[in-house]
Write a protein that holds these residues in place. Structure first.
Motif, PDB file in Angstrom:
ATOM      1  N   PRO A  52       0.818  -1.215   0.000  1.00 57.70           N
ATOM      2  CA  PRO A  52       0.000   0.000   0.000  1.00 57.70           C
ATOM      3  C   PRO A  52       0.855   1.269   0.000  1.00 57.70           C
ATOM      4  CG  PRO A  52      -0.743  -1.553   1.682  1.00 57.70           C
ATOM      5  CD  PRO A  52       0.585  -2.043   1.193  1.00 57.70           C
ATOM      6  N   TYR A  53       0.333   2.316  -0.604  1.00 54.00           N
ATOM      7  CA  TYR A  53       0.985   3.617  -0.577  1.00 54.00           C
ATOM      8  C   TYR A  53      -0.098   4.695  -0.494  1.00 54.00           C
ATOM      9  CZ  TYR A  53      -0.335   3.869  -5.538  1.00 54.00           C
ATOM     10  OH  TYR A  53      -1.041   3.885  -6.722  1.00 54.00           O
ATOM     11  N   VAL A  54       0.255   5.842   0.102  1.00 48.84           N
ATOM     12  CA  VAL A  54      -0.692   6.953   0.218  1.00 48.84           C
ATOM     13  C   VAL A  54      -0.641   7.749  -1.083  1.00 48.84           C
ATOM     14  CG1 VAL A  54      -1.298   9.058   1.462  1.00 48.84           C
ATOM     15  CG2 VAL A  54      -0.461   7.055   2.720  1.00 48.84           C
ATOM     16  N   ASP A  55      -1.766   7.766  -1.791  1.00 45.45           N
ATOM     17  CA  ASP A  55      -1.831   8.419  -3.086  1.00 45.45           C
ATOM     18  C   ASP A  55      -2.148   9.908  -2.958  1.00 45.45           C
ATOM     19  OD1 ASP A  55      -1.960   8.444  -5.990  1.00 45.45           O
ATOM     20  OD2 ASP A  55      -4.118   8.674  -5.741  1.00 45.45           O
ATOM     21  N   GLU A  56      -3.060  10.250  -2.031  1.00 44.61           N
ATOM     22  CA  GLU A  56      -3.453  11.641  -1.847  1.00 44.61           C
ATOM     23  C   GLU A  56      -4.098  11.801  -0.479  1.00 44.61           C
ATOM     24  OE1 GLU A  56      -5.692  15.201  -4.436  1.00 44.61           O
ATOM     25  OE2 GLU A  56      -5.511  13.161  -5.225  1.00 44.61           O
ATOM     26  N   VAL A  57      -4.049  13.017   0.048  1.00 38.91           N
ATOM     27  CA  VAL A  57      -4.634  13.322   1.358  1.00 38.91           C
ATOM     28  C   VAL A  57      -5.746  14.346   1.174  1.00 38.91           C
ATOM     29  CG1 VAL A  57      -4.203  14.251   3.665  1.00 38.91           C
ATOM     30  CG2 VAL A  57      -2.475  12.807   2.558  1.00 38.91           C
ATOM     31  N   PHE A  58      -6.887  14.081   1.805  1.00 36.75           N
ATOM     32  CA  PHE A  58      -8.045  14.980   1.762  1.00 36.75           C
ATOM     33  C   PHE A  58      -8.441  15.296   3.203  1.00 36.75           C
ATOM     34  CE2 PHE A  58      -8.109  12.145  -1.854  1.00 36.75           C
ATOM     35  CZ  PHE A  58      -8.403  12.956  -2.941  1.00 36.75           C
ATOM     36  N   GLY A  59      -8.031  16.430   3.711  1.00 38.08           N
ATOM     37  CA  GLY A  59      -8.350  16.756   5.094  1.00 38.08           C
ATOM     38  C   GLY A  59      -7.794  15.709   6.040  1.00 38.08           C
ATOM     39  N   ASP A  60      -8.680  15.038   6.791  1.00 33.51           N
ATOM     40  CA  ASP A  60      -8.251  14.012   7.734  1.00 33.51           C
ATOM     41  C   ASP A  60      -8.319  12.609   7.153  1.00 33.51           C
ATOM     42  OD1 ASP A  60      -7.655  15.793   9.818  1.00 33.51           O
ATOM     43  OD2 ASP A  60      -9.767  15.917  10.392  1.00 33.51           O
ATOM     44  N   TRP A  61      -8.511  12.509   5.831  1.00 33.30           N
ATOM     45  CA  TRP A  61      -8.607  11.206   5.177  1.00 33.30           C
ATOM     46  C   TRP A  61      -7.463  11.035   4.181  1.00 33.30           C
ATOM     47  CZ3 TRP A  61     -12.410   7.512   6.170  1.00 33.30           C
ATOM     48  CH2 TRP A  61     -13.421   7.922   7.042  1.00 33.30           C
ATOM     49  N   GLU A  62      -6.989   9.813   4.066  1.00 34.41           N
ATOM     50  CA  GLU A  62      -5.977   9.455   3.085  1.00 34.41           C
ATOM     51  C   GLU A  62      -6.581   8.511   2.057  1.00 34.41           C
ATOM     52  OE1 GLU A  62      -2.103   9.358   6.110  1.00 34.41           O
ATOM     53  OE2 GLU A  62      -2.985   7.497   5.355  1.00 34.41           O
ATOM     54  N   ARG A  63      -6.159   8.666   0.809  1.00 30.28           N
ATOM     55  CA  ARG A  63      -6.505   7.652  -0.191  1.00 30.28           C
ATOM     56  C   ARG A  63      -5.309   6.719  -0.320  1.00 30.28           C
ATOM     57  NH1 ARG A  63      -8.057  10.211  -5.378  1.00 30.28           N
ATOM     58  NH2 ARG A  63      -5.860  10.144  -5.925  1.00 30.28           N
ATOM     59  N   LYS A  64      -5.517   5.479   0.077  1.00 31.38           N
ATOM     60  CA  LYS A  64      -4.455   4.478   0.016  1.00 31.38           C
ATOM     61  C   LYS A  64      -4.719   3.529  -1.148  1.00 31.38           C
ATOM     62  CE  LYS A  64      -2.669   4.177   4.734  1.00 31.38           C
ATOM     63  NZ  LYS A  64      -2.369   3.246   5.854  1.00 31.38           N
ATOM     64  N   CYS A  65      -3.662   3.257  -1.893  1.00 31.69           N
ATOM     65  CA  CYS A  65      -3.781   2.378  -3.046  1.00 31.69           C
ATOM     66  C   CYS A  65      -2.728   1.275  -2.955  1.00 31.69           C
ATOM     67  CB  CYS A  65      -3.610   3.159  -4.348  1.00 31.69           C
ATOM     68  SG  CYS A  65      -4.734   4.576  -4.508  1.00 31.69           S
ATOM     69  N   VAL A  66      -2.925   0.250  -3.774  1.00 31.72           N
ATOM     70  CA  VAL A  66      -1.968  -0.866  -3.854  1.00 31.72           C
ATOM     71  C   VAL A  66      -1.530  -0.996  -5.298  1.00 31.72           C
ATOM     72  CG1 VAL A  66      -1.601  -3.333  -3.517  1.00 31.72           C
ATOM     73  CG2 VAL A  66      -3.014  -2.060  -1.899  1.00 31.72           C
ATOM     74  N   LEU A  67      -0.226  -1.041  -5.514  1.00 30.41           N
ATOM     75  CA  LEU A  67       0.300  -1.128  -6.870  1.00 30.41           C
ATOM     76  C   LEU A  67      -0.122  -2.444  -7.518  1.00 30.41           C
ATOM     77  CD1 LEU A  67       2.081   0.054  -9.107  1.00 30.41           C
ATOM     78  CD2 LEU A  67       4.034  -1.073  -8.048  1.00 30.41           C
ATOM     79  N   ASN A  68      -0.751  -2.332  -8.670  1.00 30.03           N
ATOM     80  CA  ASN A  68      -1.191  -3.498  -9.439  1.00 30.03           C
ATOM     81  C   ASN A  68      -0.509  -3.461 -10.799  1.00 30.03           C
ATOM     82  OD1 ASN A  68      -2.494  -5.630 -10.646  1.00 30.03           O
ATOM     83  ND2 ASN A  68      -4.431  -4.549 -10.946  1.00 30.03           N
ATOM     84  N   PRO A  69       0.502  -4.273 -11.021  1.00 27.40           N
ATOM     85  CA  PRO A  69       1.238  -4.228 -12.298  1.00 27.40           C
ATOM     86  C   PRO A  69       0.361  -4.546 -13.506  1.00 27.40           C
ATOM     87  CG  PRO A  69       2.437  -5.499 -10.641  1.00 27.40           C
ATOM     88  CD  PRO A  69       1.056  -5.269 -10.093  1.00 27.40           C
ATOM     89  N   GLU A  70      -0.781  -5.184 -13.282  1.00 30.53           N
ATOM     90  CA  GLU A  70      -1.618  -5.618 -14.406  1.00 30.53           C
ATOM     91  C   GLU A  70      -2.711  -4.624 -14.767  1.00 30.53           C
ATOM     92  OE1 GLU A  70      -3.094  -9.446 -13.426  1.00 30.53           O
ATOM     93  OE2 GLU A  70      -1.106 -10.379 -13.343  1.00 30.53           O
ATOM     94  N   GLY A  71      -2.839  -3.527 -14.031  1.00 37.17           N
ATOM     95  CA  GLY A  71      -3.890  -2.579 -14.360  1.00 37.17           C
ATOM     96  C   GLY A  71      -4.006  -1.476 -13.332  1.00 37.17           C
ATOM     97  N   ASP A  72      -5.214  -0.919 -13.204  1.00 39.68           N
ATOM     98  CA  ASP A  72      -5.434   0.182 -12.275  1.00 39.68           C
ATOM     99  C   ASP A  72      -5.200  -0.261 -10.840  1.00 39.68           C
ATOM    100  OD1 ASP A  72      -6.125   1.776 -14.401  1.00 39.68           O
ATOM    101  OD2 ASP A  72      -8.274   1.355 -14.217  1.00 39.68           O
TER     102      ASP A  72
END
Length: 209
Positions: A61-81
């Protein structure tokens, strides 16, 4: 921390004093140095550090963007989004990290518009379940599904109307009962600052995910 800063300050002064003292000796012939004035060898206990690999790794997981008190966390997927969720670390009244909440957006046309996962401490009385409300309105109770080393998990569905309540609200309350004090409750405040922008930034999960 004060001891560490003091140690670093002393080390800095020692490092700076070497070149300065050397410049003060202007004689052509260097002054003899005895064992007391020899430069001290490097301390083998000092770490020089190592380079950190900042590239994203598949499945991490990595933090993609921060919105106020919330973080958008994503997981790198080599096969797509990269799949993403919004996340908040919830603290108790003393500021200690106590729980976690994360949400994903679900496909349209079903009862739940979003799925949420809540993680609470292991010392929670599971039979009393988890209660969530927004600004004190419309509380709902949810069962815990399982426990792991990091805590006990509740996996819940939120309707479109409930998501709208999160978007309009100021704070959500998660109420749990400690196993050591079953006659008491612990209310954890979930800030809704930035929730709307964070939620609207989520990709909708595909059917079957």
């Amino acid at each position: 921390m004060a001891k560490l800063l003091k140690t670093l300050s002393v080390a800095t002064l020692i490092a700076l004093s070497g070149p300065v003292l050397a410049q003060e000796n202007t004689d052509a012939t260097p002054a003899p140095q005895d064992s007391q004035t020899q430069a001290a060898p490097a301390d083998p206990a000092l770490s020089m550090g190592e380079a950190v690999d900042t590239t994203r790794q598949p499945g991490v997981p990595y933090v993609d963007e921060v919105f106020g008190d919330w973080e958008r966390k994503c997981v790198l997927n080599p096969e797509g989004d990269d799949p993403c969720q919004i996340y908040q670390l919830v603290k108790d009244s003393t500021g200690a990290p106590t729980a976690e909440i994360s949400l994903v957006a679900l496909p349209a046309g079903q009862q739940a518009a979003a799925g949420a996962t809540v993680v609470v401490p292991l010392e929670t009385m599971l039979t009393q379940q988890l209660t969530i409300d927004v600004d004190g309105n419309n509380p709902r109770r949810y069962p815990f599904r399982f426990c792991a080393k990091i805590g006990c998990f509740a996996q819940i569905g939120l309707t479109a109307a409930e998501i709208e309540g999160f978007q309009r609200g100021a704070v959500a309350h998660m109420t749990i009962v400690p196993a050591a004090a079953p006659d008491q409750t612990v209310v954890l405040n979930v800030s809704l600052s930035g929730f709307t922008a964070a939620y609207e930034s989520l990709p909708v999960l595909a059917e079957g995910n």
